[in-house]
Write a protein that holds these residues in place. Structure first.
Motif, PDB file in Angstrom:
ATOM      1  N   PHE A   1       0.823  -1.208   0.000  1.00  0.00           N
ATOM      2  CA  PHE A   1       0.000   0.000   0.000  1.00  0.00           C
ATOM      3  C   PHE A   1       0.855   1.257   0.000  1.00  0.00           C
ATOM      4  O   PHE A   1       0.482   2.267  -0.613  1.00  0.00           O
ATOM      5  N   ALA A   2       2.013   1.216   0.652  1.00  0.00           N
ATOM      6  CA  ALA A   2       2.909   2.371   0.623  1.00  0.00           C
ATOM      7  C   ALA A   2       3.418   2.628  -0.793  1.00  0.00           C
ATOM      8  O   ALA A   2       3.468   3.780  -1.243  1.00  0.00           O
ATOM      9  N   VAL A   3       3.764   1.567  -1.504  1.00  0.00           N
ATOM     10  CA  VAL A   3       4.212   1.721  -2.892  1.00  0.00           C
ATOM     11  C   VAL A   3       3.069   2.258  -3.756  1.00  0.00           C
ATOM     12  O   VAL A   3       3.275   3.126  -4.605  1.00  0.00           O
ATOM     13  N   GLY A   4       1.858   1.769  -3.524  1.00  0.00           N
ATOM     14  CA  GLY A   4       0.699   2.260  -4.281  1.00  0.00           C
ATOM     15  C   GLY A   4       0.427   3.731  -4.035  1.00  0.00           C
ATOM     16  O   GLY A   4       0.190   4.497  -4.977  1.00  0.00           O
ATOM     17  N   PHE A   5       0.464   4.161  -2.775  1.00  0.00           N
ATOM     18  CA  PHE A   5       0.233   5.577  -2.454  1.00  0.00           C
ATOM     19  C   PHE A   5       1.333   6.455  -3.016  1.00  0.00           C
ATOM     20  O   PHE A   5       1.072   7.528  -3.565  1.00  0.00           O
ATOM     21  N   LEU A   6       2.578   6.024  -2.878  1.00  0.00           N
ATOM     22  CA  LEU A   6       3.676   6.822  -3.410  1.00  0.00           C
ATOM     23  C   LEU A   6       3.588   6.955  -4.926  1.00  0.00           C
ATOM     24  O   LEU A   6       3.859   8.028  -5.476  1.00  0.00           O
ATOM     25  N   SER A   7       3.198   5.895  -5.602  1.00  0.00           N
ATOM     26  CA  SER A   7       3.059   5.990  -7.050  1.00  0.00           C
ATOM     27  C   SER A   7       1.903   6.919  -7.428  1.00  0.00           C
ATOM     28  O   SER A   7       2.004   7.665  -8.407  1.00  0.00           O
ATOM     29  N   PHE A   8       0.811   6.897  -6.650  1.00  0.00           N
ATOM     30  CA  PHE A   8      -0.298   7.810  -6.922  1.00  0.00           C
ATOM     31  C   PHE A   8       0.170   9.259  -6.840  1.00  0.00           C
ATOM     32  O   PHE A   8      -0.105  10.072  -7.723  1.00  0.00           O
ATOM     33  N   PHE A   9       0.923   9.587  -5.783  1.00  0.00           N
ATOM     34  CA  PHE A   9       1.380  10.968  -5.625  1.00  0.00           C
ATOM     35  C   PHE A   9       2.438  11.332  -6.666  1.00  0.00           C
ATOM     36  O   PHE A   9       2.465  12.467  -7.153  1.00  0.00           O
ATOM     37  N   LEU A  10       3.278  10.398  -7.039  1.00  0.00           N
ATOM     38  CA  LEU A  10       4.270  10.672  -8.080  1.00  0.00           C
ATOM     39  C   LEU A  10       3.588  10.929  -9.420  1.00  0.00           C
ATOM     40  O   LEU A  10       3.913  11.897 -10.120  1.00  0.00           O
ATOM     41  N   PHE A  11       2.629  10.076  -9.776  1.00  0.00           N
ATOM     42  CA  PHE A  11       1.910  10.271 -11.037  1.00  0.00           C
ATOM     43  C   PHE A  11       1.063  11.538 -11.007  1.00  0.00           C
ATOM     44  O   PHE A  11       0.891  12.187 -12.045  1.00  0.00           O
ATOM     45  N   THR A  12       0.539  11.905  -9.840  1.00  0.00           N
ATOM     46  CA  THR A  12      -0.211  13.162  -9.733  1.00  0.00           C
ATOM     47  C   THR A  12       0.701  14.349 -10.023  1.00  0.00           C
ATOM     48  O   THR A  12       0.345  15.250 -10.784  1.00  0.00           O
ATOM     49  N   PHE A  13       1.875  14.334  -9.416  1.00  0.00           N
ATOM     50  CA  PHE A  13       2.832  15.418  -9.648  1.00  0.00           C
ATOM     51  C   PHE A  13       3.209  15.508 -11.123  1.00  0.00           C
ATOM     52  O   PHE A  13       3.174  16.581 -11.720  1.00  0.00           O
ATOM     53  N   LEU A  14       3.563  14.372 -11.704  1.00  0.00           N
ATOM     54  CA  LEU A  14       3.974  14.377 -13.107  1.00  0.00           C
ATOM     55  C   LEU A  14       2.820  14.790 -14.033  1.00  0.00           C
ATOM     56  O   LEU A  14       3.043  15.506 -15.015  1.00  0.00           O
ATOM     57  N   ALA A  15       1.605  14.353 -13.713  1.00  0.00           N
ATOM     58  CA  ALA A  15       0.454  14.710 -14.543  1.00  0.00           C
ATOM     59  C   ALA A  15       0.149  16.200 -14.447  1.00  0.00           C
ATOM     60  O   ALA A  15      -0.159  16.838 -15.461  1.00  0.00           O
ATOM     61  N   ILE A  16       0.232  16.761 -13.251  1.00  0.00           N
ATOM     62  CA  ILE A  16      -0.034  18.196 -13.094  1.00  0.00           C
ATOM     63  C   ILE A  16       1.008  19.015 -13.840  1.00  0.00           C
ATOM     64  O   ILE A  16       0.686  19.988 -14.527  1.00  0.00           O
ATOM     65  N   VAL A  17       2.272  18.623 -13.732  1.00  0.00           N
ATOM     66  CA  VAL A  17       3.324  19.341 -14.461  1.00  0.00           C
ATOM     67  C   VAL A  17       3.094  19.210 -15.963  1.00  0.00           C
ATOM     68  O   VAL A  17       3.214  20.193 -16.705  1.00  0.00           O
ATOM     69  N   GLY A  18       2.732  18.024 -16.422  1.00  0.00           N
ATOM     70  CA  GLY A  18       2.464  17.835 -17.843  1.00  0.00           C
ATOM     71  C   GLY A  18       1.281  18.648 -18.324  1.00  0.00           C
ATOM     72  O   GLY A  18       1.323  19.237 -19.417  1.00  0.00           O
ATOM     73  N   ILE A  19       0.230  18.699 -17.532  1.00  0.00           N
ATOM     74  CA  ILE A  19      -0.945  19.490 -17.914  1.00  0.00           C
ATOM     75  C   ILE A  19      -0.622  20.982 -17.891  1.00  0.00           C
ATOM     76  O   ILE A  19      -1.091  21.737 -18.748  1.00  0.00           O
ATOM     77  N   MET A  20       0.194  21.409 -16.946  1.00  0.00           N
ATOM     78  CA  MET A  20       0.597  22.827 -16.921  1.00  0.00           C
ATOM     79  C   MET A  20       1.395  23.190 -18.169  1.00  0.00           C
ATOM     80  O   MET A  20       1.195  24.260 -18.754  1.00  0.00           O
ATOM     81  N   ILE A  21       2.271  22.294 -18.586  1.00  0.00           N
ATOM     82  CA  ILE A  21       3.034  22.554 -19.820  1.00  0.00           C
ATOM     83  C   ILE A  21       2.090  22.566 -21.019  1.00  0.00           C
ATOM     84  O   ILE A  21       2.187  23.436 -21.893  1.00  0.00           O
ATOM     85  N   TYR A  22       1.162  21.613 -21.058  1.00  0.00           N
ATOM     86  CA  TYR A  22       0.189  21.540 -22.151  1.00  0.00           C
ATOM     87  C   TYR A  22      -0.693  22.792 -22.178  1.00  0.00           C
ATOM     88  O   TYR A  22      -0.977  23.334 -23.245  1.00  0.00           O
ATOM     89  N   ASN A  23      -1.137  23.248 -21.002  1.00  0.00           N
ATOM     90  CA  ASN A  23      -1.949  24.465 -20.936  1.00  0.00           C
ATOM     91  C   ASN A  23      -1.124  25.693 -21.308  1.00  0.00           C
ATOM     92  O   ASN A  23      -1.662  26.672 -21.830  1.00  0.00           O
ATOM     93  N   GLY A  24       0.160  25.659 -21.032  1.00  0.00           N
ATOM     94  CA  GLY A  24       1.021  26.782 -21.400  1.00  0.00           C
ATOM     95  C   GLY A  24       1.206  26.922 -22.902  1.00  0.00           C
ATOM     96  O   GLY A  24       1.596  27.981 -23.390  1.00  0.00           O
ATOM     97  N   MET A  25       0.938  25.863 -23.633  1.00  0.00           N
ATOM     98  CA  MET A  25       1.060  25.915 -25.094  1.00  0.00           C
ATOM     99  C   MET A  25      -0.238  26.392 -25.758  1.00  0.00           C
ATOM    100  O   MET A  25      -0.367  26.313 -26.983  1.00  0.00           O
TER     101      MET A  25
END
Length: 102
Positions: free
Chosen positions: A38-62
């Motif tokens: 469960f710790a690995v699952g939660f950490l991956s959720f937060f890692l993917f959230t961070f990466l997705a938000i950064v990706g969406i911010m870059i996409y919105n910036g374009m």
């Protein structure tokens, strides 16, 4: 002399299992295996959230307009569930092999 022989025996046993950052993976109990999965699952959720938000911010910036809630619904939650399932299988298999080995 007897203590040295015990240490050599324990060292030989610890070397037979895989290690991840110095933690022997095969020596986990049921609760520890579930907790690690469960710790690995939660950490991956937060890692993917961070990466997705950064990706969406870059996409919105374009010049596009995408809501940041997409990062939770369609990226982070499914990825976290997949990683959780894989880690439950992995740590469960380690626990079952340890129980069968004795």
């Amino acid at each position: 002399m007897h203590t040295q022989q015990q240490n050599l025996h324990q060292g030989a046993h610890a070397g037979t299992e895989g290690k991840f950052f110095g933690v022997p993976l095969g020596d986990f109990g049921l609760f520890t295996s579930l907790l690690m999965a469960f710790a690995v699952g939660f950490l991956s959720f937060f890692l993917f959230t961070f990466l997705a938000i950064v990706g969406i911010m870059i996409y919105n910036g374009m010049g596009h307009q995408v809501d940041l809630a997409v990062s939770y619904k369609y990226i982070s939650f499914p990825a976290g569930c997949v990683v959780l399932a894989i880690s439950l299988i992995f740590f469960g298999t380690l626990w079952v092999r340890r129980k069968l080995r004795g």
